[in-house]
Design an enzyme around this catalytic site. Structure first.
Site, PDB file in Angstrom:
ATOM      1  N   GLU A 205       4.029  -5.925   3.312  1.00 25.29           N
ATOM      2  CA  GLU A 205       3.628  -6.517   4.585  1.00 25.29           C
ATOM      3  C   GLU A 205       4.409  -7.786   4.877  1.00 25.29           C
ATOM      4  O   GLU A 205       4.855  -8.012   6.013  1.00 25.29           O
ATOM      5  CB  GLU A 205       2.123  -6.829   4.575  1.00 25.29           C
ATOM      6  CG  GLU A 205       1.252  -5.600   4.389  1.00 25.29           C
ATOM      7  CD  GLU A 205       0.881  -5.335   2.944  1.00 25.29           C
ATOM      8  OE1 GLU A 205      -0.249  -4.903   2.685  1.00 25.29           O
ATOM      9  OE2 GLU A 205       1.749  -5.552   2.058  1.00 25.29           O
TER      10      GLU A 205
ATOM     11  N   CYS B 100      -3.483  -6.856   0.392  1.00 26.12           N
ATOM     12  CA  CYS B 100      -4.161  -7.662  -0.633  1.00 26.12           C
ATOM     13  C   CYS B 100      -4.705  -8.943  -0.007  1.00 26.12           C
ATOM     14  O   CYS B 100      -4.168  -9.461   0.974  1.00 26.12           O
ATOM     15  CB  CYS B 100      -3.202  -7.980  -1.777  1.00 26.12           C
ATOM     16  SG  CYS B 100      -1.842  -9.077  -1.330  1.00 26.12           S
TER      17      CYS B 100
ATOM     18  N   GLY C  42       6.286  16.170 -30.070  1.00 22.99           N
ATOM     19  CA  GLY C  42       6.272  17.524 -30.591  1.00 22.99           C
ATOM     20  C   GLY C  42       5.011  18.262 -30.194  1.00 22.99           C
ATOM     21  O   GLY C  42       4.140  17.742 -29.484  1.00 22.99           O
TER      22      GLY C  42
END
Length: 372
Positions: free
Chosen positions: A46, A69, A296
């Site tokens: 913003e 925010c 793995g």
């Protein structure tokens, strides 16, 4: 909003632990300013859009992919910037899941007389930040499990040889996955067998990021219950942070590993080894949003069985390796067809000669995933 989402994607590799956010300012049907959050510590989307618009921001509508925010962090609150600039309307894709915001930003804007609309292209905006959203809502990071296999589902020869199953194009794609992640997670078995680097080894241009930005360096995380990691491990000599997570606080070897550059962390043990939920919770506490699991069959299978994998990314190469080669996942708990782990395939595409399959485990939908 579609343009704001496009802008947010420009910060795909560089904003974490912050969310990826884009903003577009529109006035009289014309775009007068736009911006995105480029990297943590810099101005938010913003503020960048307001700077781009200048005086034209007064009376404009701001389209932003996440609720602005309203708290002071490393940068000033975006709500204050929008109010001071005289923006008359804010259209947000979604509410910020961060408890510090979570509707408070919208309320502050409304109290200043700014019209607020929320929920526009919310699904698409949420896809920008799966890790940030999950960490804020559930206290755990988003986990992607990456595997490479042959057409007959094999990941290595019986003797452990696995370089290279997939193509060079797929390996570049994997480096992009690494760059988008805060951490790469593996087990000590993989470390001892392959001595991997677990870093990002592609260029700025291949990532599509500005030259002044640092190539992302995910935290390397090794699950090593008995502290078997050698101090000579290749990754300890590379730039960036390496965490060795153990259940054995052997002071001598721990000191040697830390002297070699590792950070040794202890978490509780369970019968099968480390408490994987506790490991992920610890990593979330370190502000790690997204993890790439490169391990793995045993660790990958355990993470799947416990419902800790959010997404599977499997590269399938066009060759056969035979029935004596190693399989993709170790899932000893599955004995009957009714116990199968079902998947939702969300994307299939060709990467060089290989096929990349993206899927989400349905186990995450069908039963409770996290402890209360």
């Amino acid at each position: 909003m579609g343009r704001a989402i496009q802008l947010a994607k420009r910060g795909w590799y560089t904003t974490q632990p912050n969310p990826r956010v884009g903003c577009v300012l529109v006035k009289d049907g014309e775009i007068v300013g736009e911006g995105y959050h480029r990297r943590a510590g810099e101005l938010h989307a913003e503020r960048n859009a307001l700077a781009d618009a200048g005086e034209a921001a007064r009376g404009a509508t701001a389209y932003v992919t996440l609720e602005p925010c309203c708290h002071q962090g490393r940068t000033p609150p975006c709500t204050e910037g929008l109010i001071e600039a005289g923006v008359k309307r804010v259209v947000a894709a979604m509410t910020d899941p961060n408890p510090k915001v979570a509707g408070k930003g919208f309320e502050q804007l409304k109290q200043a007389g700014i019209e607020v609309v929320s929920g526009v292209l919310e699904t698409q905006a949420a896809a920008l930040n799966p890790g940030f959203i999950k960490r804020m809502r559930q206290g755990l990071p988003y986990v992607r499990c990456k595997m490479g296999m042959s057409l007959d589902g094999r990941t290595a020869m019986a003797n452990g040889e696995s370089q290279w199953i997939t193509s060079a194009e797929s390996r570049v794609d994997v480096h992009k996955l690494r760059a988008a992640s805060n951490a790469i997670l593996t087990g000590v078995g993989t470390l001892l067998a392959d001595d991997p680097s677990m870093n990002v080894r592609i260029s700025h241009s291949e990532l599509g990021i500005d030259e002044d930005l640092q190539i992302p360096g995910p935290v390397r995380v090794v699950l090593d219950p008995q502290l078997q990691t050698p101090a000579s491990a290749r990754m300890l000599n590379l730039p960036g942070q390496t965490l060795v997570v153990c259940s054995d606080d052997n002071p001598t070897h721990g000191i040697a590993l830390e002297a070699a550059g590792a950070q040794v962390v202890t978490v509780p043990a369970v019968e099968q080894g480390l408490d994987l939920h506790e490991v992920l919770q610890f990593l979330a506490d370190q502000e790690i949003n997204e993890i790439l699991l490169e391990s793995g069959a045993t660790l990958a299978g355990a993470m799947l069985e416990q419902g800790l994998v959010d997404e599977l990314i499997i590269y399938q190469a066009p060759h056969l390796m035979g029935d004596s080669a190693r399989g993709l996942f170790r899932l000893p708990g599955i004995q009957q067809m009714s116990q199968r782990l079902s998947l939702n395939i969300t994307d299939v595409r060709q990467i060089g000669p290989d096929i990349r399959i993206t899927a989400t485990p349905r186990i995450n939908e069908d039963k409770p995933r996290f402890r209360s």
